[in-house]
Design a protein around this motif. Sequence first.
Motif, mmCIF file in Angstrom:
data_model
loop_
_atom_site.group_PDB
_atom_site.id
_atom_site.type_symbol
_atom_site.label_atom_id
_atom_site.label_comp_id
_atom_site.label_asym_id
_atom_site.label_seq_id
_atom_site.Cartn_x
_atom_site.Cartn_y
_atom_site.Cartn_z
ATOM 1 N N VAL A 49 -12.601 24.141 18.682
ATOM 2 C CA VAL A 49 -11.281 23.815 18.147
ATOM 3 C C VAL A 49 -10.430 23.167 19.240
ATOM 4 C CG1 VAL A 49 -9.170 24.721 17.097
ATOM 5 C CG2 VAL A 49 -11.391 25.724 16.505
ATOM 6 N N PHE A 50 -9.849 22.028 18.938
ATOM 7 C CA PHE A 50 -8.890 21.380 19.828
ATOM 8 C C PHE A 50 -7.509 21.510 19.184
ATOM 9 C CE2 PHE A 50 -12.562 19.819 21.859
ATOM 10 C CZ PHE A 50 -12.195 19.307 23.099
ATOM 11 N N VAL A 51 -6.616 22.229 19.852
ATOM 12 C CA VAL A 51 -5.229 22.334 19.407
ATOM 13 C C VAL A 51 -4.449 21.274 20.183
ATOM 14 C CG1 VAL A 51 -3.198 23.796 19.187
ATOM 15 C CG2 VAL A 51 -5.489 24.803 18.989
ATOM 16 N N ILE A 52 -3.895 20.306 19.457
ATOM 17 C CA ILE A 52 -3.278 19.142 20.089
ATOM 18 C C ILE A 52 -1.806 19.058 19.707
ATOM 19 C CG2 ILE A 52 -3.293 16.617 20.200
ATOM 20 C CD1 ILE A 52 -6.308 16.714 19.723
ATOM 21 N N PHE A 53 -0.956 18.866 20.716
ATOM 22 C CA PHE A 53 0.469 18.632 20.505
ATOM 23 C C PHE A 53 0.733 17.146 20.753
ATOM 24 C CE2 PHE A 53 0.133 23.078 21.512
ATOM 25 C CZ PHE A 53 1.149 23.712 20.823
ATOM 26 N N ASP A 54 1.302 16.460 19.756
ATOM 27 C CA ASP A 54 1.602 15.032 19.922
ATOM 28 C C ASP A 54 2.783 14.652 19.034
ATOM 29 O OD1 ASP A 54 1.220 12.470 20.989
ATOM 30 O OD2 ASP A 54 -0.063 11.849 19.317
ATOM 31 N N VAL A 55 3.898 14.275 19.648
ATOM 32 C CA VAL A 55 5.099 13.871 18.914
ATOM 33 C C VAL A 55 5.500 12.463 19.351
ATOM 34 C CG1 VAL A 55 5.899 16.250 18.688
ATOM 35 C CG2 VAL A 55 6.653 14.887 20.629
ATOM 36 N N ARG A 56 6.453 11.893 18.591
ATOM 37 C CA ARG A 56 6.843 10.517 18.908
ATOM 38 C C ARG A 56 7.337 10.411 20.351
ATOM 39 N NH1 ARG A 56 12.656 9.186 15.924
ATOM 40 N NH2 ARG A 56 13.882 10.764 16.981
ATOM 41 N N ARG A 57 7.103 9.477 21.137
ATOM 42 C CA ARG A 57 6.291 8.300 20.969
ATOM 43 C C ARG A 57 4.847 8.665 21.266
ATOM 44 N NH1 ARG A 57 9.767 4.763 25.043
ATOM 45 N NH2 ARG A 57 9.936 6.803 26.057
ATOM 46 N N TYR A 58 4.006 8.601 20.264
ATOM 47 C CA TYR A 58 2.647 9.137 20.330
ATOM 48 C C TYR A 58 1.855 8.490 21.460
ATOM 49 C CZ TYR A 58 4.526 10.099 15.764
ATOM 50 O OH TYR A 58 5.373 10.472 14.748
ATOM 51 N N GLU A 59 1.086 9.328 22.153
ATOM 52 C CA GLU A 59 0.424 8.871 23.379
ATOM 53 C C GLU A 59 -0.995 8.383 23.098
ATOM 54 O OE1 GLU A 59 0.971 11.419 26.779
ATOM 55 O OE2 GLU A 59 2.795 12.266 25.903
ATOM 56 N N ASN A 60 -1.299 7.202 23.627
ATOM 57 C CA ASN A 60 -2.619 6.613 23.423
ATOM 58 C C ASN A 60 -3.719 7.496 23.999
ATOM 59 O OD1 ASN A 60 -1.659 4.269 22.109
ATOM 60 N ND2 ASN A 60 -1.186 3.306 24.067
ATOM 61 N N ASN A 61 -3.444 8.133 25.134
ATOM 62 C CA ASN A 61 -4.448 8.992 25.765
ATOM 63 C C ASN A 61 -4.787 10.189 24.871
ATOM 64 O OD1 ASN A 61 -4.642 7.395 28.020
ATOM 65 N ND2 ASN A 61 -3.167 8.573 29.208
ATOM 66 N N THR A 62 -3.761 10.737 24.218
ATOM 67 C CA THR A 62 -3.988 11.877 23.334
ATOM 68 C C THR A 62 -4.841 11.471 22.142
ATOM 69 O OG1 THR A 62 -1.850 12.804 23.991
ATOM 70 C CG2 THR A 62 -2.850 13.681 21.995
ATOM 71 N N LEU A 63 -4.570 10.299 21.596
ATOM 72 C CA LEU A 63 -5.365 9.802 20.475
ATOM 73 C C LEU A 63 -6.816 9.605 20.897
ATOM 74 C CD1 LEU A 63 -5.647 8.721 17.605
ATOM 75 C CD2 LEU A 63 -4.858 6.486 18.442
ATOM 76 N N LYS A 64 -7.024 9.051 22.065
ATOM 77 C CA LYS A 64 -8.392 8.834 22.535
ATOM 78 C C LYS A 64 -9.123 10.158 22.717
ATOM 79 C CE LYS A 64 -10.334 5.772 23.212
ATOM 80 N NZ LYS A 64 -11.347 5.098 22.357
#
Length: 290
Positions: free
Chosen positions: A188-203
Amino acid sequence: MADANQTIADRIQERLDDLTRAERQLALSILGNYPASGLGPLAALAKGANVSVPTVARMVQKLGYKGYPDFQADLRDELGAMAKGPIAKHETWAGAAPSEHVLNRFTEAVIDNIRNTMAHIDPDEFDEACALVADPDRHVHVVGGRITHTLAEYLFMHLQVIRPNVTHVQSTSNTWPHYLLNAKAGDVFVIFDVRRYENNTLKLAELAFARGAKIVLFTDQWRSPVHRMANVTLTSQIIVPSAWDSATTIMLLAESMISAVQTQNWEDTKDRMQELEGIFDKTRLFRKFT
Protein backbone atom coordinates in the motif's frame (compact mmCIF):
# COMPACT_ATOMS: atom_id res chain seq x y z
CA MET A 1 -27.68 25.04 -9.32
CA ALA A 2 -25.56 22.61 -7.30
CA ASP A 3 -23.50 23.50 -4.25
CA ALA A 4 -20.78 25.95 -5.27
CA ASN A 5 -18.30 24.18 -3.01
CA GLN A 6 -18.62 20.99 -5.05
CA THR A 7 -16.37 20.21 -7.97
CA ILE A 8 -17.86 18.82 -11.15
CA ALA A 9 -16.27 15.48 -10.23
CA ASP A 10 -18.19 15.57 -6.93
CA ARG A 11 -21.44 16.24 -8.76
CA ILE A 12 -20.85 13.41 -11.21
CA GLN A 13 -20.04 10.93 -8.45
CA GLU A 14 -23.13 11.93 -6.45
CA ARG A 15 -25.40 11.34 -9.44
CA LEU A 16 -23.90 8.15 -10.88
CA ASP A 17 -26.79 6.04 -9.63
CA ASP A 18 -29.31 8.32 -11.36
CA LEU A 19 -27.67 8.19 -14.79
CA THR A 20 -28.64 6.00 -17.71
CA ARG A 21 -26.17 3.40 -18.97
CA ALA A 22 -24.91 5.74 -21.71
CA GLU A 23 -24.69 8.71 -19.32
CA ARG A 24 -22.78 6.59 -16.81
CA GLN A 25 -20.37 5.56 -19.57
CA LEU A 26 -19.87 9.24 -20.36
CA ALA A 27 -19.43 10.14 -16.69
CA LEU A 28 -16.75 7.50 -16.16
CA SER A 29 -14.98 8.69 -19.30
CA ILE A 30 -14.90 12.26 -17.94
CA LEU A 31 -13.65 11.13 -14.53
CA GLY A 32 -10.98 8.95 -16.13
CA ASN A 33 -9.10 11.98 -17.45
CA TYR A 34 -10.51 14.75 -15.29
CA PRO A 35 -10.63 17.69 -15.91
CA ALA A 36 -8.94 17.67 -19.32
CA SER A 37 -11.54 15.35 -20.83
CA GLY A 38 -14.25 18.00 -20.68
CA LEU A 39 -12.29 20.92 -22.11
CA GLY A 40 -12.67 20.06 -25.80
CA PRO A 41 -15.67 20.37 -28.15
CA LEU A 42 -18.90 18.62 -27.21
CA ALA A 43 -18.67 16.31 -30.24
CA ALA A 44 -15.12 15.28 -29.30
CA LEU A 45 -16.20 14.41 -25.75
CA ALA A 46 -19.09 12.33 -27.09
CA LYS A 47 -16.83 10.51 -29.54
CA GLY A 48 -14.19 9.82 -26.89
CA ALA A 49 -16.81 8.26 -24.59
CA ASN A 50 -18.51 6.43 -27.51
CA VAL A 51 -21.87 8.07 -26.78
CA SER A 52 -24.16 10.39 -28.72
CA VAL A 53 -24.09 14.20 -28.61
CA PRO A 54 -27.60 14.30 -27.06
CA THR A 55 -26.31 12.05 -24.25
CA VAL A 56 -23.70 14.70 -23.36
CA ALA A 57 -26.34 17.44 -23.43
CA ARG A 58 -28.68 15.45 -21.16
CA MET A 59 -25.99 14.60 -18.63
CA VAL A 60 -24.71 18.15 -18.17
CA GLN A 61 -28.29 19.23 -17.55
CA LYS A 62 -28.61 16.54 -14.88
CA LEU A 63 -25.51 18.07 -13.27
CA GLY A 64 -27.35 21.38 -12.99
CA TYR A 65 -26.11 23.23 -16.10
CA LYS A 66 -28.20 24.88 -18.79
CA GLY A 67 -25.86 23.58 -21.45
CA TYR A 68 -22.37 22.42 -22.37
CA PRO A 69 -20.86 25.96 -22.46
CA ASP A 70 -21.85 26.54 -18.81
CA PHE A 71 -20.41 23.13 -17.89
CA GLN A 72 -17.12 23.99 -19.59
CA ALA A 73 -16.98 27.44 -17.96
CA ASP A 74 -17.10 25.85 -14.51
CA LEU A 75 -14.55 23.26 -15.55
CA ARG A 76 -12.15 26.00 -16.72
CA ASP A 77 -12.67 27.85 -13.43
CA GLU A 78 -11.71 24.67 -11.59
CA LEU A 79 -8.63 24.26 -13.75
CA GLY A 80 -7.62 27.85 -13.01
CA ALA A 81 -8.08 27.30 -9.28
CA MET A 82 -5.98 24.12 -9.40
CA ALA A 83 -3.05 26.02 -10.91
CA LYS A 84 -3.06 29.00 -8.53
CA GLY A 85 0.16 29.86 -6.74
CA PRO A 86 0.39 31.53 -3.31
CA ILE A 87 0.33 35.12 -4.62
CA ALA A 88 -2.75 34.54 -6.77
CA LYS A 89 -4.54 32.87 -3.86
CA HIS A 90 -3.78 35.81 -1.59
CA GLU A 91 -5.05 38.33 -4.12
CA THR A 92 -8.29 36.36 -4.54
CA TRP A 93 -8.99 36.59 -0.82
CA ALA A 94 -7.67 40.11 -0.26
CA GLY A 95 -10.02 41.61 -2.82
CA ALA A 96 -13.13 40.41 -1.02
CA ALA A 97 -11.90 40.07 2.55
CA PRO A 98 -14.49 41.00 5.19
CA SER A 99 -13.56 43.36 7.97
CA GLU A 100 -13.69 40.81 10.81
CA HIS A 101 -10.53 39.69 12.56
CA VAL A 102 -8.46 37.13 10.65
CA LEU A 103 -8.91 34.59 13.46
CA ASN A 104 -12.67 34.61 12.91
CA ARG A 105 -12.46 34.60 9.13
CA PHE A 106 -9.90 31.80 9.04
CA THR A 107 -11.78 29.69 11.58
CA GLU A 108 -15.05 30.05 9.67
CA ALA A 109 -13.31 29.01 6.44
CA VAL A 110 -11.79 25.94 8.11
CA ILE A 111 -15.13 24.95 9.66
CA ASP A 112 -16.77 25.27 6.22
CA ASN A 113 -14.00 23.13 4.74
CA ILE A 114 -14.57 20.41 7.33
CA ARG A 115 -18.35 20.52 6.92
CA ASN A 116 -18.19 20.30 3.12
CA THR A 117 -15.51 17.62 3.19
CA MET A 118 -17.44 15.40 5.60
CA ALA A 119 -20.58 15.82 3.50
CA HIS A 120 -18.85 14.25 0.51
CA ILE A 121 -16.65 11.57 2.09
CA ASP A 122 -18.01 8.09 1.46
CA PRO A 123 -17.71 6.17 4.78
CA ASP A 124 -17.37 2.88 2.91
CA GLU A 125 -14.44 4.22 0.89
CA PHE A 126 -12.81 5.60 4.03
CA ASP A 127 -13.23 2.19 5.70
CA GLU A 128 -11.69 0.54 2.64
CA ALA A 129 -8.67 2.84 2.88
CA CYS A 130 -8.25 2.09 6.58
CA ALA A 131 -8.56 -1.65 5.98
CA LEU A 132 -5.77 -1.51 3.41
CA VAL A 133 -3.52 0.43 5.77
CA ALA A 134 -4.38 -1.84 8.72
CA ASP A 135 -3.78 -5.13 6.88
CA PRO A 136 -0.68 -6.65 8.55
CA ASP A 137 0.07 -8.70 5.43
CA ARG A 138 0.67 -5.52 3.44
CA HIS A 139 3.75 -3.31 3.67
CA VAL A 140 2.70 0.35 3.90
CA HIS A 141 4.70 3.14 2.25
CA VAL A 142 3.82 6.75 3.15
CA VAL A 143 4.89 9.65 0.92
CA GLY A 144 4.24 13.39 0.75
CA GLY A 145 5.45 16.32 -1.30
CA ARG A 146 7.18 19.64 -0.78
CA ILE A 147 4.72 20.75 1.90
CA THR A 148 2.59 17.67 2.48
CA HIS A 149 5.64 15.68 3.61
CA THR A 150 4.83 17.00 7.11
CA LEU A 151 1.43 15.26 6.95
CA ALA A 152 3.08 12.11 5.65
CA GLU A 153 5.60 12.16 8.50
CA TYR A 154 2.82 12.59 11.07
CA LEU A 155 0.86 9.64 9.69
CA PHE A 156 4.01 7.52 9.42
CA MET A 157 5.07 8.20 13.00
CA HIS A 158 1.76 6.90 14.34
CA LEU A 159 1.48 3.94 11.97
CA GLN A 160 5.01 2.92 12.96
CA VAL A 161 3.76 2.44 16.53
CA ILE A 162 0.48 0.80 15.53
CA ARG A 163 1.88 -1.85 13.19
CA PRO A 164 5.14 -3.19 11.72
CA ASN A 165 6.30 -2.89 8.11
CA VAL A 166 5.72 0.82 7.55
CA THR A 167 8.15 2.89 5.48
CA HIS A 168 8.36 6.66 5.16
CA VAL A 169 9.35 7.42 1.57
CA GLN A 170 11.48 10.56 1.60
CA SER A 171 10.24 13.36 -0.63
CA THR A 172 13.43 13.61 -2.69
CA SER A 173 12.84 11.74 -5.93
CA ASN A 174 16.44 10.59 -6.34
CA THR A 175 15.92 8.16 -3.44
CA TRP A 176 12.63 6.67 -4.69
CA PRO A 177 14.15 3.86 -6.78
CA HIS A 178 15.62 2.43 -3.56
CA TYR A 179 12.18 2.32 -1.90
CA LEU A 180 10.52 0.90 -4.99
CA LEU A 181 13.11 -1.86 -5.23
CA ASN A 182 11.41 -3.80 -2.43
CA ALA A 183 7.82 -2.80 -3.26
CA LYS A 184 5.67 -5.69 -4.38
CA ALA A 185 2.14 -6.38 -5.55
CA GLY A 186 -0.37 -5.78 -2.77
CA ASP A 187 1.75 -3.25 -0.89
CA VAL A 188 0.00 0.00 0.00
CA PHE A 189 1.28 3.46 -0.94
CA VAL A 190 -0.38 6.26 1.03
CA ILE A 191 0.22 9.41 -1.01
CA PHE A 192 -0.43 13.05 -0.10
CA ASP A 193 -0.69 15.36 -3.13
CA VAL A 194 -2.49 18.73 -3.28
CA ARG A 195 -2.43 21.61 -5.73
CA ARG A 196 0.05 22.44 -7.35
CA TYR A 197 0.40 18.72 -7.98
CA GLU A 198 3.98 17.49 -8.13
CA ASN A 199 5.33 15.67 -11.17
CA ASN A 200 7.66 13.60 -8.99
CA THR A 201 4.74 12.35 -6.90
CA LEU A 202 2.84 11.33 -10.02
CA LYS A 203 5.85 9.45 -11.34
CA LEU A 204 6.26 7.59 -8.03
CA ALA A 205 2.58 6.63 -8.11
CA GLU A 206 2.90 5.37 -11.68
CA LEU A 207 5.91 3.22 -10.78
CA ALA A 208 4.22 1.84 -7.66
CA PHE A 209 1.03 1.13 -9.60
CA ALA A 210 3.02 -0.70 -12.28
CA ARG A 211 4.39 -2.99 -9.56
CA GLY A 212 0.86 -3.90 -8.47
CA ALA A 213 0.73 -1.71 -5.36
CA LYS A 214 -2.54 -0.38 -3.93
CA ILE A 215 -2.77 3.42 -3.65
CA VAL A 216 -4.59 5.47 -1.02
CA LEU A 217 -4.59 9.15 -2.00
CA PHE A 218 -5.13 12.18 0.24
CA THR A 219 -5.81 15.16 -2.03
CA ASP A 220 -7.89 18.32 -2.47
CA GLN A 221 -11.29 18.95 -4.04
CA TRP A 222 -9.82 19.16 -7.55
CA ARG A 223 -8.02 15.82 -7.15
CA SER A 224 -4.41 15.07 -7.96
CA PRO A 225 -3.75 13.23 -11.25
CA VAL A 226 -2.72 10.33 -9.01
CA HIS A 227 -6.44 9.64 -8.46
CA ARG A 228 -6.58 7.82 -11.80
CA MET A 229 -4.47 5.04 -10.25
CA ALA A 230 -5.78 5.22 -6.68
CA ASN A 231 -7.86 2.46 -5.12
CA VAL A 232 -9.28 5.04 -2.72
CA THR A 233 -9.20 8.83 -3.10
CA LEU A 234 -9.97 10.95 -0.01
CA THR A 235 -10.67 14.54 -1.04
CA SER A 236 -10.58 17.57 1.26
CA GLN A 237 -11.69 21.18 0.94
CA ILE A 238 -8.58 23.31 1.46
CA ILE A 239 -9.41 26.97 0.61
CA VAL A 240 -8.87 29.58 3.34
CA PRO A 241 -8.25 33.37 3.38
CA SER A 242 -4.51 32.99 2.92
CA ALA A 243 -1.81 32.74 0.28
CA TRP A 244 -1.52 29.11 1.40
CA ASP A 245 -4.06 26.34 1.37
CA SER A 246 -5.15 24.78 4.67
CA ALA A 247 -4.02 21.30 5.75
CA THR A 248 -6.54 21.12 8.61
CA THR A 249 -9.10 18.93 6.90
CA ILE A 250 -6.48 16.58 5.45
CA MET A 251 -5.00 16.26 8.94
CA LEU A 252 -8.47 15.47 10.29
CA LEU A 253 -8.83 12.60 7.81
CA ALA A 254 -5.31 11.37 8.57
CA GLU A 255 -5.96 11.39 12.33
CA SER A 256 -9.28 9.63 11.79
CA MET A 257 -7.40 6.97 9.85
CA ILE A 258 -4.89 6.60 12.70
CA SER A 259 -7.77 6.06 15.13
CA ALA A 260 -9.48 3.52 12.87
CA VAL A 261 -6.32 1.54 12.15
CA GLN A 262 -5.27 1.32 15.80
CA THR A 263 -8.77 0.09 16.69
CA GLN A 264 -8.65 -2.65 14.06
CA ASN A 265 -5.28 -3.86 15.33
CA TRP A 266 -5.74 -2.95 19.00
CA GLU A 267 -4.34 -6.07 20.70
CA ASP A 268 -1.16 -6.03 18.62
CA THR A 269 -0.97 -2.25 18.87
CA LYS A 270 -1.32 -2.39 22.64
CA ASP A 271 1.60 -4.83 22.87
CA ARG A 272 3.73 -2.60 20.65
CA MET A 273 2.87 0.47 22.72
CA GLN A 274 3.82 -1.29 25.95
CA GLU A 275 7.11 -2.41 24.47
CA LEU A 276 7.78 1.10 23.20
CA GLU A 277 7.07 2.59 26.63
CA GLY A 278 9.65 0.20 28.09
CA ILE A 279 12.21 1.44 25.59
CA PHE A 280 11.33 5.05 26.44
CA ASP A 281 11.92 4.30 30.13
CA LYS A 282 15.34 2.82 29.40
CA THR A 283 16.40 5.75 27.24
CA ARG A 284 14.91 8.31 29.68
CA LEU A 285 13.56 10.20 26.69
CA PHE A 286 10.70 11.72 28.69
CA ARG A 287 10.68 13.26 32.13
CA LYS A 288 8.84 11.40 34.87
CA PHE A 289 7.07 13.31 37.65
CA THR A 290 6.28 10.37 39.92
